[in-house]
Design a protein around this motif. Sequence first.
Motif, PDB file in Angstrom:
ATOM      1  N   PRO A 130     -29.356   0.649  97.775  1.00 41.23           N
ATOM      2  CA  PRO A 130     -28.739   0.921  96.469  1.00 41.23           C
ATOM      3  C   PRO A 130     -29.632   1.813  95.615  1.00 41.23           C
ATOM      4  O   PRO A 130     -30.859   1.692  95.655  1.00 41.23           O
ATOM      5  N   GLY A 131     -29.023   2.692  94.843  1.00 43.86           N
ATOM      6  CA  GLY A 131     -29.782   3.646  94.041  1.00 43.86           C
ATOM      7  C   GLY A 131     -30.791   2.995  93.114  1.00 43.86           C
ATOM      8  O   GLY A 131     -31.895   3.523  92.918  1.00 43.86           O
ATOM      9  N   VAL A 132     -30.446   1.836  92.532  1.00 43.78           N
ATOM     10  CA  VAL A 132     -31.352   1.204  91.572  1.00 43.78           C
ATOM     11  C   VAL A 132     -32.598   0.625  92.240  1.00 43.78           C
ATOM     12  O   VAL A 132     -33.544   0.237  91.545  1.00 43.78           O
ATOM     13  N   LEU A 133     -32.621   0.564  93.569  1.00 42.37           N
ATOM     14  CA  LEU A 133     -33.771   0.025  94.285  1.00 42.37           C
ATOM     15  C   LEU A 133     -34.555   1.099  95.037  1.00 42.37           C
ATOM     16  O   LEU A 133     -35.511   0.785  95.745  1.00 42.37           O
ATOM     17  N   GLN A 134     -34.177   2.350  94.879  1.00 43.19           N
ATOM     18  CA  GLN A 134     -34.833   3.416  95.630  1.00 43.19           C
ATOM     19  C   GLN A 134     -36.110   3.904  94.949  1.00 43.19           C
ATOM     20  O   GLN A 134     -36.215   3.915  93.728  1.00 43.19           O
ATOM     21  N   THR A 135     -37.073   4.317  95.769  1.00 41.36           N
ATOM     22  CA  THR A 135     -38.272   4.977  95.259  1.00 41.36           C
ATOM     23  C   THR A 135     -37.978   6.475  95.119  1.00 41.36           C
ATOM     24  O   THR A 135     -37.033   6.990  95.727  1.00 41.36           O
ATOM     25  N   PRO A 136     -38.787   7.196  94.346  1.00 38.61           N
ATOM     26  CA  PRO A 136     -38.555   8.636  94.206  1.00 38.61           C
ATOM     27  C   PRO A 136     -38.577   9.378  95.543  1.00 38.61           C
ATOM     28  O   PRO A 136     -37.724  10.231  95.791  1.00 38.61           O
ATOM     29  N   ASP A 137     -39.542   9.066  96.404  1.00 33.44           N
ATOM     30  CA  ASP A 137     -39.644   9.782  97.686  1.00 33.44           C
ATOM     31  C   ASP A 137     -38.463   9.479  98.602  1.00 33.44           C
ATOM     32  O   ASP A 137     -37.993  10.357  99.337  1.00 33.44           O
ATOM     33  N   TYR A 138     -37.982   8.258  98.576  1.00 28.78           N
ATOM     34  CA  TYR A 138     -36.811   7.890  99.383  1.00 28.78           C
ATOM     35  C   TYR A 138     -35.583   8.645  98.876  1.00 28.78           C
ATOM     36  O   TYR A 138     -34.824   9.238  99.657  1.00 28.78           O
ATOM     37  N   ALA A 139     -35.371   8.652  97.547  1.00 25.37           N
ATOM     38  CA  ALA A 139     -34.236   9.358  96.963  1.00 25.37           C
ATOM     39  C   ALA A 139     -34.321  10.857  97.253  1.00 25.37           C
ATOM     40  O   ALA A 139     -33.317  11.507  97.558  1.00 25.37           O
ATOM     41  N   ARG A 140     -35.519  11.390  97.174  1.00 22.19           N
ATOM     42  CA  ARG A 140     -35.727  12.819  97.439  1.00 22.19           C
ATOM     43  C   ARG A 140     -35.400  13.154  98.897  1.00 22.19           C
ATOM     44  O   ARG A 140     -34.748  14.166  99.192  1.00 22.19           O
ATOM     45  N   ALA A 141     -35.828  12.283  99.818  1.00 24.49           N
ATOM     46  CA  ALA A 141     -35.556  12.510 101.242  1.00 24.49           C
ATOM     47  C   ALA A 141     -34.061  12.428 101.533  1.00 24.49           C
ATOM     48  O   ALA A 141     -33.538  13.194 102.344  1.00 24.49           O
ATOM     49  N   LEU A 142     -33.371  11.500 100.876  1.00 24.82           N
ATOM     50  CA  LEU A 142     -31.920  11.406 101.041  1.00 24.82           C
ATOM     51  C   LEU A 142     -31.249  12.696 100.586  1.00 24.82           C
ATOM     52  O   LEU A 142     -30.332  13.217 101.249  1.00 24.82           O
ATOM     53  N   THR A 189     -35.309   5.547 109.405  1.00 26.88           N
ATOM     54  CA  THR A 189     -36.548   6.097 108.836  1.00 26.88           C
ATOM     55  C   THR A 189     -36.243   7.324 107.990  1.00 26.88           C
ATOM     56  O   THR A 189     -36.268   8.463 108.457  1.00 26.88           O
ATOM     57  N   VAL A 190     -35.958   7.090 106.733  1.00 26.18           N
ATOM     58  CA  VAL A 190     -35.653   8.160 105.782  1.00 26.18           C
ATOM     59  C   VAL A 190     -36.953   8.718 105.225  1.00 26.18           C
ATOM     60  O   VAL A 190     -37.734   7.981 104.614  1.00 26.18           O
ATOM     61  N   GLY A 191     -37.222   9.982 105.458  1.00 26.91           N
ATOM     62  CA  GLY A 191     -38.409  10.618 104.901  1.00 26.91           C
ATOM     63  C   GLY A 191     -39.689  10.393 105.680  1.00 26.91           C
ATOM     64  O   GLY A 191     -40.756  10.836 105.258  1.00 26.91           O
ATOM     65  N   GLY A 192     -39.613   9.675 106.791  1.00 21.06           N
ATOM     66  CA  GLY A 192     -40.810   9.424 107.588  1.00 21.06           C
ATOM     67  C   GLY A 192     -41.393   8.039 107.351  1.00 21.06           C
ATOM     68  O   GLY A 192     -40.984   7.310 106.432  1.00 21.06           O
ATOM     69  N   GLU A 198     -43.514   2.629 101.866  1.00 20.24           N
ATOM     70  CA  GLU A 198     -43.548   2.501 100.411  1.00 20.24           C
ATOM     71  C   GLU A 198     -42.221   1.957  99.890  1.00 20.24           C
ATOM     72  O   GLU A 198     -42.194   1.086  99.005  1.00 20.24           O
ATOM     73  N   GLN A 199     -41.111   2.457 100.451  1.00 16.58           N
ATOM     74  CA  GLN A 199     -39.797   2.013  99.999  1.00 16.58           C
ATOM     75  C   GLN A 199     -39.570   0.529 100.294  1.00 16.58           C
ATOM     76  O   GLN A 199     -39.084  -0.222  99.440  1.00 16.58           O
ATOM     77  N   LEU A 200     -39.903   0.103 101.492  1.00 20.70           N
ATOM     78  CA  LEU A 200     -39.682  -1.299 101.851  1.00 20.70           C
ATOM     79  C   LEU A 200     -40.608  -2.230 101.068  1.00 20.70           C
ATOM     80  O   LEU A 200     -40.221  -3.347 100.706  1.00 20.70           O
ATOM     81  N   SER A 201     -41.814  -1.773 100.780  1.00 19.36           N
ATOM     82  CA  SER A 201     -42.731  -2.574  99.950  1.00 19.36           C
ATOM     83  C   SER A 201     -42.164  -2.706  98.535  1.00 19.36           C
ATOM     84  O   SER A 201     -42.217  -3.793  97.927  1.00 19.36           O
ATOM     85  N   HIS A 202     -41.619  -1.616  98.023  1.00 17.91           N
ATOM     86  CA  HIS A 202     -40.991  -1.653  96.695  1.00 17.91           C
ATOM     87  C   HIS A 202     -39.787  -2.593  96.712  1.00 17.91           C
ATOM     88  O   HIS A 202     -39.564  -3.353  95.746  1.00 17.91           O
ATOM     89  N   THR A 284     -39.234 -11.941 105.389  1.00 21.05           N
ATOM     90  CA  THR A 284     -40.073 -11.954 106.589  1.00 21.05           C
ATOM     91  C   THR A 284     -39.720 -10.787 107.510  1.00 21.05           C
ATOM     92  O   THR A 284     -40.611 -10.116 108.060  1.00 21.05           O
ATOM     93  N   LEU A 285     -38.425 -10.518 107.664  1.00 24.58           N
ATOM     94  CA  LEU A 285     -37.992  -9.408 108.509  1.00 24.58           C
ATOM     95  C   LEU A 285     -38.460  -8.076 107.937  1.00 24.58           C
ATOM     96  O   LEU A 285     -38.968  -7.209 108.669  1.00 24.58           O
ATOM     97  N   ILE A 286     -38.319  -7.894 106.629  1.00 27.53           N
ATOM     98  CA  ILE A 286     -38.749  -6.637 106.002  1.00 27.53           C
ATOM     99  C   ILE A 286     -40.256  -6.443 106.179  1.00 27.53           C
ATOM    100  O   ILE A 286     -40.723  -5.339 106.473  1.00 27.53           O
ATOM    101  N   SER A 287     -41.005  -7.502 105.993  1.00 26.39           N
ATOM    102  CA  SER A 287     -42.460  -7.423 106.167  1.00 26.39           C
ATOM    103  C   SER A 287     -42.818  -7.026 107.608  1.00 26.39           C
ATOM    104  O   SER A 287     -43.740  -6.226 107.834  1.00 26.39           O
ATOM    105  N   ALA A 288     -42.060  -7.571 108.580  1.00 26.68           N
ATOM    106  CA  ALA A 288     -42.318  -7.236 109.992  1.00 26.68           C
ATOM    107  C   ALA A 288     -42.016  -5.772 110.263  1.00 26.68           C
ATOM    108  O   ALA A 288     -42.747  -5.096 111.004  1.00 26.68           O
ATOM    109  N   ILE A 289     -40.961  -5.245 109.650  1.00 30.46           N
ATOM    110  CA  ILE A 289     -40.609  -3.830 109.847  1.00 30.46           C
ATOM    111  C   ILE A 289     -41.693  -2.943 109.243  1.00 30.46           C
ATOM    112  O   ILE A 289     -42.053  -1.897 109.793  1.00 30.46           O
ATOM    113  N   ILE A 290     -42.230  -3.352 108.093  1.00 29.28           N
ATOM    114  CA  ILE A 290     -43.330  -2.591 107.466  1.00 29.28           C
ATOM    115  C   ILE A 290     -44.514  -2.540 108.416  1.00 29.28           C
ATOM    116  O   ILE A 290     -45.148  -1.481 108.597  1.00 29.28           O
TER     117      ILE A 290
END
Length: 293
Positions: A130-142, A189-192, A198-202, A284-290
Motif C-alpha cells: 500500500p502507498g502509505v507504507l512505502q519507502t521513497p526508494d520503493y516508490a521510486r523503483a515502482l 524484489t522491487v528496486g533490488g 529497507e522497505q521490509l524493515s520499514h 516472523t516471515l517478513i524477518s526471515a525474508i529480510i
Amino acid sequence: MGGTNPDRGKSVSTVLGRRLSGELLRMREQLGLKQADGAKALTASVAKVAKIERGLVPMRDPDIRALCHLYGERDEAVIGRLLELAAVDRDRRKAKGWWDYYADLRSLVEYVALEDIATQIRAWEITVLPGVLQTPDYARALALGSGAWPDPAKIEPFVEARMARKARLLGERPLELWVVLHEGVLRQTVGGGDVMKEQLSHLLDMSKRSNVKLQVVPYSAGAHPAMGIAFNIISFAEVGALDVVHMDTASSAVWLEGESDAKRHGQFFERLAQQALSQRDSHTLISAIIEEL
C-alpha cells in the motif's frame, strides 16, 4: 482527473459527493420522507434535492444542517463528519485538496481524498505494498518500472506525493489500517535487495504501531476467495455509514459504492484474514525474508 474547468462541480458526480448524498438519502428513506419534504426544508425545488441525492452538486453547510434537522439527526459528531465530507468534496471539485498540488497523483485523487477523511481502511494486496507504507526508494523503483515517466527526473514529485500520505498513519487520530498481503508482494524484489530490505524493515516498524495491523497470506495457504484481485475497503466514522470499495485496473479506478458490494468484499477480507498468518507469524516471515535478502 484534476482539471480546472470553471464549471466543474456544477453537474459532475464525484465519489465524495455520492458518499455524502448516499448518507442523506439513507436518512430520508429511513423516515419514509419524500424528496418534496427535503425541498420544502431547503426552500428549493425537488429537482435540486434530486441532484443532491445523486451527488451532482456541491452541498452548502446550511443545506446539510437543514436536512439533518429534518431527518432527526442531532448528533453533532455525525453532522460534523458530513460537513467535513462536504468541505473536502467542494475542494475536490475545485481541485484544492493538498493532493492536487502533485500532478502525478491526479489518477488517485478521489482515493486519496477519501483516505484523508476515512477512519479505517482494510487493504488486500497481491502485487505491491500500500502507498502509505512505502519507502521513497520503493516508490521510486515502482515508478521507474512502470515506464509511465519518459523523463525519470519527473518521478520525484510523485514520490514526494506518496510520502505525504503517510501523515494519515500519525497524529492524534490516525487512520486505522489493516493490511493483508500475499507473500508474493514481499518476495517481489522491487528496486533490488537493499531497497527491499529497507522497505521490509520499514513495514515491520509500521506494523508495530497500534493503528496498523499486518497479516500475510503465505503461498502454502492455497486457493483463496480473492485470487487475481486486489481491493481496499474504506470505512467512515458516521454510524451506519456505508463502506466504499476501491479497485485499480490498468487504465482506471473502479468504485463499488453499493451496500451489497461492500458486504461481499468485507466477507472476502474476513476469509483472507482467517487464511493469513497471525500478526506474530507474519512478522516472523517478513524477518526471515529480510535475512534471505
